[in-house]
Write an enzyme that holds these catalytic residues in place. Structure first.
Site, PDB file in Angstrom:
ATOM      1  N   GLU A  25      69.799 -14.434   9.554  1.00 27.72           N
ATOM      2  CA  GLU A  25      68.690 -15.353   9.975  1.00 27.72           C
ATOM      3  C   GLU A  25      68.821 -14.569  11.318  1.00 27.72           C
ATOM      4  O   GLU A  25      69.437 -13.751  11.595  1.00 27.72           O
ATOM      5  CB  GLU A  25      68.716 -16.587  10.141  1.00 27.72           C
ATOM      6  CG  GLU A  25      70.204 -17.207  11.108  1.00 27.72           C
ATOM      7  CD  GLU A  25      69.353 -18.500  11.858  1.00 27.72           C
ATOM      8  OE1 GLU A  25      68.709 -18.406  12.586  1.00 27.72           O
ATOM      9  OE2 GLU A  25      70.143 -19.513  12.218  1.00 27.72           O
ATOM     10  N   LYS A 165      75.796 -28.948  14.794  1.00 26.96           N
ATOM     11  CA  LYS A 165      76.392 -29.382  16.238  1.00 26.96           C
ATOM     12  C   LYS A 165      76.657 -30.658  16.197  1.00 26.96           C
ATOM     13  O   LYS A 165      74.990 -31.580  16.221  1.00 26.96           O
ATOM     14  CB  LYS A 165      75.984 -28.160  17.007  1.00 26.96           C
ATOM     15  CG  LYS A 165      76.171 -27.446  16.686  1.00 26.96           C
ATOM     16  CD  LYS A 165      75.342 -26.409  18.722  1.00 26.96           C
ATOM     17  CE  LYS A 165      76.099 -25.361  19.006  1.00 26.96           C
ATOM     18  NZ  LYS A 165      75.366 -24.047  18.210  1.00 26.96           N
TER      19      LYS A 165
END
Ligand code: PSU
Ligand code: MN
Length: 309
Positions: A25, A165
């Site tokens: 990405e 995260k």
């Protein structure tokens, strides 16, 4: 071949020959890391994919065209321009591509969701990144759930990441993936990794200990016509992991600052990522770089195994 998509030369040849290709990405380059580490990392990630026997295809939207396979100059430009480049998720793609016919074609850095879309159009089945988006903390009030999760529900690409995260609500993220029928495979672990740390305390139903096992499960899923992606959760290597107390405190502060500043929508994730980095200095960045390289190597091995099936 889709009329809005351009393949890099090397990627086109590899796909035509049925050789393994790994998608990468570009939001991580423009919005996820500072310059010049973003460019260095993107190039090292490509080299890691090559060393493991696959061809890298970094994905972005340049001049209003979908691109799978950037050259070094294109990667460098994305890294230097950073947050000036539009963060492009699923909803942004039509607007950006339509700009190709106007006076000012737009450049976009693709999120996990948008990268999956372009990878699938190109015929690439395996994708490596750092962390996926997910259900944000307080989503019951904000409704903030990353488009990455719905993309995983519908687009046939395996995403190798280091979990997510804990700026996110990890239990809710796993619940959402379960609802949408997205397999989450722990690589060499029974726990969902929390990006900077290998453990979150959240148990996974699925575990695999080799790239071949993962490739086999992908084949079964897609041969059955069970549309959608797979999350391959690859824990950060122990030596590169962060102290959970240090990272938890940084995340707590970042969330409080975002709340106080009234940050919303697509700005939320880049704001939190930048704050966490600011609060933990270089330590979180080097851990981030190490885990992305680790994911690229695993993704390449999965792509190699998948190409042999
Ligand atoms: N999480 C990270 N690093 C990142 C991102 C998420 O640890 O760089 C980026 C990815 O591109 C991901 C996107 O797809 O943020 C999710 O944004 P949002 O929450 O706005 O969907
Ligand atoms: Mn969001």
């Amino acid at each position: 071949m889709n009329r809005y998509l351009d393949l890099g030369q090397e990627v086109a040849c590899a796909l035509a020959a049925g050789k393994p290709v790994v998608a990468l990405e570009s939001t991580i380059i423009s919005h996820g890391m500072p310059y010049p580490q973003n460019v260095e990392t993107a190039l090292r990630v490509e080299a890691a994919v090559r060393e493991a026997g696959a061809v890298p295809a970094t994905i972005a939207i340049l001049g209003g065209r979908l691109k799978a396979g950037l050259d070094e100059a294109q990667i460098r430009t994305l890294g230097i321009r950073g947050r000036e480049v539009v963060k492009a998720s699923r909803r942004d793609i039509p607007r950006i591509l339509a700009s190709a016919t106007g006076p000012a074609p737009i450049d976009g850095a693709t999120t996990v969701a948008a990268t999956m879309i372009v990878a699938a159009l190109a015929g690439i089945r395996v994708f490596a990144t750092g962390g996926i988006g997910g259900v944000h903390r307080g989503a019951e009030r904000s409704f903030d759930i990353s488009a990455d999760l719905d993309e995983l529900a519908m687009t046939d690409v395996a995403v190798v990441c280091a979990g997510a995260k804990s700026i996110l609500d990890l239990p809710k993220t796993l619940e959402y993936l379960e609802t949408k029928g997205v397999p989450v495979i722990g690589y060499g672990t029974d726990e969902f990794p929390a990006f900077y740390t290998p453990r979150s305390g959240l148990r996974l139903e699925e575990r695999a200990d080799s790239p071949e096992e993962i490739a086999q499960r992908l084949k079964v899923k897609w041969e059955l016509g069970l549309r959608g992606g797979v999350v391959v959760a690859n824990p950060v290597p122990e030596a590169e992991a962060m102290d959970p107390l240090v990272i938890d405190e940084a995340i707590r502060c970042a969330l409080a600052e975002a709340e106080a500043a009234g940050i919303k929508g697509k700005e939320t994730t880049p704001f939190l990522l930048a704050k966490v980095k600011e609060l933990t200095g270089g330590e979180s960045l080097s851990s981030n770089i190490a885990l992305v390289l680790n994911n690229a190597r695993l993704a390449a091995r999965i792509a190699v195994a998948y190409a042999k099936l």
